[in-house]
Design an enzyme around this catalytic site. Structure first.
Site, mmCIF file in Angstrom:
data_model
loop_
_atom_site.group_PDB
_atom_site.id
_atom_site.type_symbol
_atom_site.label_atom_id
_atom_site.label_comp_id
_atom_site.label_asym_id
_atom_site.label_seq_id
_atom_site.Cartn_x
_atom_site.Cartn_y
_atom_site.Cartn_z
ATOM 1 C CB CYS A 1 -9.036 1.651 -11.958
ATOM 2 S SG CYS A 1 -10.549 2.033 -11.109
ATOM 3 N NE ARG B 1 -3.081 2.002 -11.001
ATOM 4 C CZ ARG B 1 -2.613 3.171 -11.399
ATOM 5 N NH1 ARG B 1 -1.327 3.318 -11.616
ATOM 6 N NH2 ARG B 1 -3.414 4.199 -11.578
ATOM 7 C CD1 TRP C 1 -9.964 -0.289 -4.771
ATOM 8 C CD2 TRP C 1 -10.574 1.850 -4.945
ATOM 9 N NE1 TRP C 1 -9.997 0.242 -3.509
ATOM 10 C CE2 TRP C 1 -10.372 1.549 -3.575
ATOM 11 C CE3 TRP C 1 -10.965 3.140 -5.277
ATOM 12 C CZ2 TRP C 1 -10.548 2.483 -2.566
ATOM 13 C CZ3 TRP C 1 -11.141 4.069 -4.270
ATOM 14 C CH2 TRP C 1 -10.931 3.738 -2.934
ATOM 15 C CG ASN D 1 -7.760 3.618 -14.495
ATOM 16 O OD1 ASN D 1 -8.481 2.633 -14.510
ATOM 17 N ND2 ASN D 1 -6.438 3.546 -14.413
ATOM 18 N N GLY D 2 -10.781 6.742 -13.330
ATOM 19 C CA GLY D 2 -11.193 8.114 -13.045
ATOM 20 C C GLY D 2 -12.689 8.178 -12.782
ATOM 21 C CD GLU E 1 4.399 6.674 7.724
ATOM 22 O OE1 GLU E 1 3.431 7.452 7.650
ATOM 23 O OE2 GLU E 1 4.591 5.744 6.926
ATOM 24 C CE LYS F 1 2.906 3.075 6.418
ATOM 25 N NZ LYS F 1 3.205 3.901 5.292
ATOM 26 C CD GLU G 1 -0.860 2.076 5.183
ATOM 27 O OE1 GLU G 1 0.182 2.699 5.328
ATOM 28 O OE2 GLU G 1 -1.550 2.128 4.154
ATOM 29 C CG HIS H 1 -2.301 18.155 27.324
ATOM 30 N ND1 HIS H 1 -2.469 19.012 28.390
ATOM 31 C CD2 HIS H 1 -1.005 18.270 26.947
ATOM 32 C CE1 HIS H 1 -1.321 19.638 28.634
ATOM 33 N NE2 HIS H 1 -0.423 19.203 27.779
ATOM 34 C CE LYS I 1 2.781 2.515 -3.547
ATOM 35 N NZ LYS I 1 3.263 2.609 -2.155
HETATM 36 C C1 F6R Z 1 0.197 5.054 3.553
HETATM 37 C C2 F6R Z 1 0.105 5.593 2.218
HETATM 38 C C3 F6R Z 1 -0.831 6.733 1.972
HETATM 39 C C4 F6R Z 1 -0.178 7.712 0.983
HETATM 40 C C5 F6R Z 1 -1.175 8.802 0.562
HETATM 41 C C6 F6R Z 1 -0.545 9.803 -0.354
HETATM 42 O O1 F6R Z 1 1.124 4.009 3.602
HETATM 43 O O2 F6R Z 1 0.753 5.136 1.335
HETATM 44 O O3 F6R Z 1 -1.192 7.379 3.145
HETATM 45 O O4 F6R Z 1 0.934 8.282 1.593
HETATM 46 O O5 F6R Z 1 -2.269 8.204 -0.085
HETATM 47 O O6 F6R Z 1 -0.008 9.187 -1.481
HETATM 48 P P1 F6R Z 1 1.088 9.885 -2.377
HETATM 49 O O7 F6R Z 1 2.335 9.967 -1.576
HETATM 50 O O8 F6R Z 1 1.224 9.005 -3.569
HETATM 51 O O9 F6R Z 1 0.566 11.250 -2.712
#
Ligand code: F6R
Length: 619
Positions: free
Chosen positions: A2, A28, A74, A100-101, A492, A496, A499, A515, A614
């Protein structure tokens, strides 16, 4: 997650400023949005959907007032509907709240308020706040006292902004969820001082919401209340005034626009050379092969071959992409002879290991991730020293940890972490070099770090990732493999791709393929293999490539060309020769581009992938 915006002092521009601020917070992640203005009375407009839907709804609604609050939601309690969107109103509509929260005791409060005759119109936990505040007003409390009394009843995490009819002010409170006040002058400049004159105030969960209006900000702390009524008054839980410093954010509003790129993610991938330069500037000296990171001056490790230090080892806690950075970091410290472990933060918080005299490092671009905060607090409560490795000045981790090391990547708007991952890897190298490593490794690594931004630029300029992505965009599944420093990059690369493209992708340690996962490899499963150098790890990974080939699996080699990986691959994504540690960053750039172009070809919502946010501020 949010987003909150509040605005005081922009007169007729207030509504536009709020909606514009919400658009800036879109990154976000959200599923509904709304605004409330305070004039003679409080008027609200809110809707499920996007900011564009809110703008449509506002066309048929007349809102008036010169101060207001807004929100992007959200969903956590109840589905994304108009009724569940914020702001939420009290019974008589005299109080409007955005939040938020998560309010953990909301059900108890809701039952109590319902029994007292108040009617709820949403499924949210938030709605208890306007009802509680109005109940206080009805009992004869002063508005601010009623708001404070309502907040005192809450258990859980919150950043809250409220309007109360008859009071020309925005009220705010925070606990475990970020809230920042921006202070500018009347007009739309950010070159103002915060001295006399007509001041404009903004309240937001994140600076980009108002950055184009001002760079001067005040970060609220847990337990603090703010009243914005033409001045800013911050008080603690007891009502005692708190003196706050004004910080100046160093990035400009430009940096939160797309600058001609189709997506923030692509822009941010291309910003990596600059972000890395910013990260390294003033911290590495090639002439003397030295590293100067004053933020970690008082951190040192006990070395097996002698050398006294404060910490015997390091525990990293992180989530998602940042966890991959943490995995990479363990190898840096192992090479320096320092025991290191990477933990998924949620697991660390669930089943904490002994902290001993380890340094506990939270790796987090946002500095707000609830799981990571929880793990760090757990470590702190057991006497551990903590360090936040983050991109966000003023974030909760920055303020709560004993030490902070900033990655200096600039704001990242795309939900998928790109330049901040590169920044994390570079900064983790600085951390190990400054605190743990011997001069010999500095001599080879410092020049490699200095060359890194230019090499990333070279990869960006010469990459054929778009053609490779085009070729494999219809694959059934994507595998990624790597060894050593390339293993977290394989994970990673898969994260990427999944997602943002919503396609199935998995990353493996190259040696693990045989394995189990090899059973899934066929002609519809391209395997992206990261192969760096010509040593033993590269030779073994080439062996794994051959195993894939024998099962008709297409192979894309991400390689510096020093092994014969290219000979056995169907496609090659080249990276310049470099140190294995920096090669990981270069290979990752190619995989970021593959993910981006696959997702783009499939027409996905790249900057705001479905179901993701985000900043993940709930556990
Ligand atoms: C993937 C992504 C998430 C964040 C994770 C941790 O692209 O962005 O997997 O890496 O939610 O977020 P932070 O780094 O803000 O603690």
């Amino acid at each position: 997650m949010c987003g909150i915006i509040g605005c005081f002092g922009r007169g007729d521009e207030t509504l536009d400023t709020l909606v514009h601020g919400l658009a800036k917070l879109e990154y976000r992640g959200y599923d509904s949005a709304g605004v409330a203005l305070l004039g003679d009375e409080i008027t609200v407009c809110k809707t499920a959907g996007e900011i564009a839907d809110l703008r449509d709804a506002l066309r048929s609604k007349s809102l008036s007032g010169h101060l207001g609050i807004g929100h992007t939601r959200w969903s956590t309690h109840g589905p994304p509907t108009d009724a569940n969107a914020h702001p939420h109103l009290s019974e008589r509509g005299s109080v409007a709240v955005v939040h938020n929260g998560i309010i953990e005791n909301y059900q108890t409060l809701r039952d109590e308020l319902t029994a007292a005759g108040r009617t709820f119109t949403s499924d949210t936990d938030t709605e208890v706040v306007p009802h509680l505040t109005e109940q206080g007003l009805d009992e004869g409390m002063e508005p601010e006292a009623a708001f404070r009394a309502a907040i005192e009843r809450l258990e859980g995490s919150y950043a809250i902004a409220a309007l109360i009819e008859g009071v020309n002010a925005i009220f705010a409170a925070r606990n475990d969820s970020p809230l920042v006040v921006g202070i500018g002058s009347d007009g739309s400049t950010d070159d103002t001082t915060t001295g006399d004159g007509d001041q404009v105030f903004f309240l937001a969960s994140d600076v980009p919401a108002f950055r184009e209006f001002t760079a001067d900000v005040v970060y609220l702390e847990d337990g603090e209340f703010a009243r914005i009524d033409g001045t800013l008054a911050v008080t603690d839980r007891d009502g005692t005034p708190v003196s706050k410093s004004i910080h100046t954010v160093e990035w400009d509003a430009e940096e939160t626009g797309k600058s001609g790129y189709d997506h923030f993610m692509l822009k941010e991938i291309h910003e990596q050379p600059r972000a890395l330069r910013q990260c390294l500037r003033g911290r590495v000296n090639e002439l003397t092969a030295s590293v100067d990171v004053p933020d970690v001056d008082d951190i040192s490790f006990v070395h097996p071959g002698g050398g006294r230090g404060k910490f015997s080892g390091v525990q990293f806690v992180a989530c998602g992409t940042s966890y991959h950075a943490a995995m990479y970091a363990t190898q840096l410290f192992h090479e320096a002879g320092v025991p290191a472990q990477a933990f998924l933060a949620s697991e660390y918080a669930t089943s904490p290991p002994p902290v001993g005299d380890n340094l506990v490092v939270g790796v987090s671009q946002s500095g707000e991730t609830a799981d990571t905060l929880s793990a760090l607090r757990e470590a702190s409560s057991r006497g551990g020293q903590t360090l936040a490795l983050t991109n966000t000045v003023g974030s909760t981790m920055n303020r709560e940890c004993d030490h902070t090391l900033l990655i200096r990547s600039g704001p990242e708007i795309g939900v998928a972490a790109t330049k901040t991952f590169a920044g994390q890897l570079a900064t983790l190298n600085l951390l190990s070099l400054a605190t743990a490593e011997r001069p010999a490794s500095r001599r080879s690594l410092v020049p490699a770090l200095r060359e890194l931004p230019g090499q990333v630029q070279q990869v960006l300029d010469e990459s054929n990732a778009e053609a490779v992505a085009e070729h494999y965009a219809d694959a059934r599944s994507y595998f990624f493999i790597g060894r050593g420093y390339q293993y977290p990059v394989a994970l990673e690369g898969a994260l990427k791709l999944k997602e943002i493209s919503y396609e199935h992708a998995e990353g493996f340690a190259a040696g693990e393929l045989k394995h189990g996962p090899l059973a899934l490899v066929d002609e519809e499963t391209p395997v992206f293999a990261l192969v760096v150098g010509d040593g033993e790890p590269a030779r073994k990974t080439v062996g794994n490539i051959k195993e894939v080939e024998a099962r008709d699996g297409p192979v894309v080699a991400v390689t510096d060309g020093r092994s014969d990986a290219g000979r056995y691959a169907d496609h090659v994504l080249s990276i310049p020769e470099s140190h294995p540690r920096t090669a990981a960053i270069l290979g990752n750039v190619q995989l970021q581009l593959v993910a981006y172009h696959v997702a783009n070809r499939l027409g996905r919502s790249i900057d705001r992938p479905r179901n993701l946010a985000k900043s993940v501020t709930v556990e």
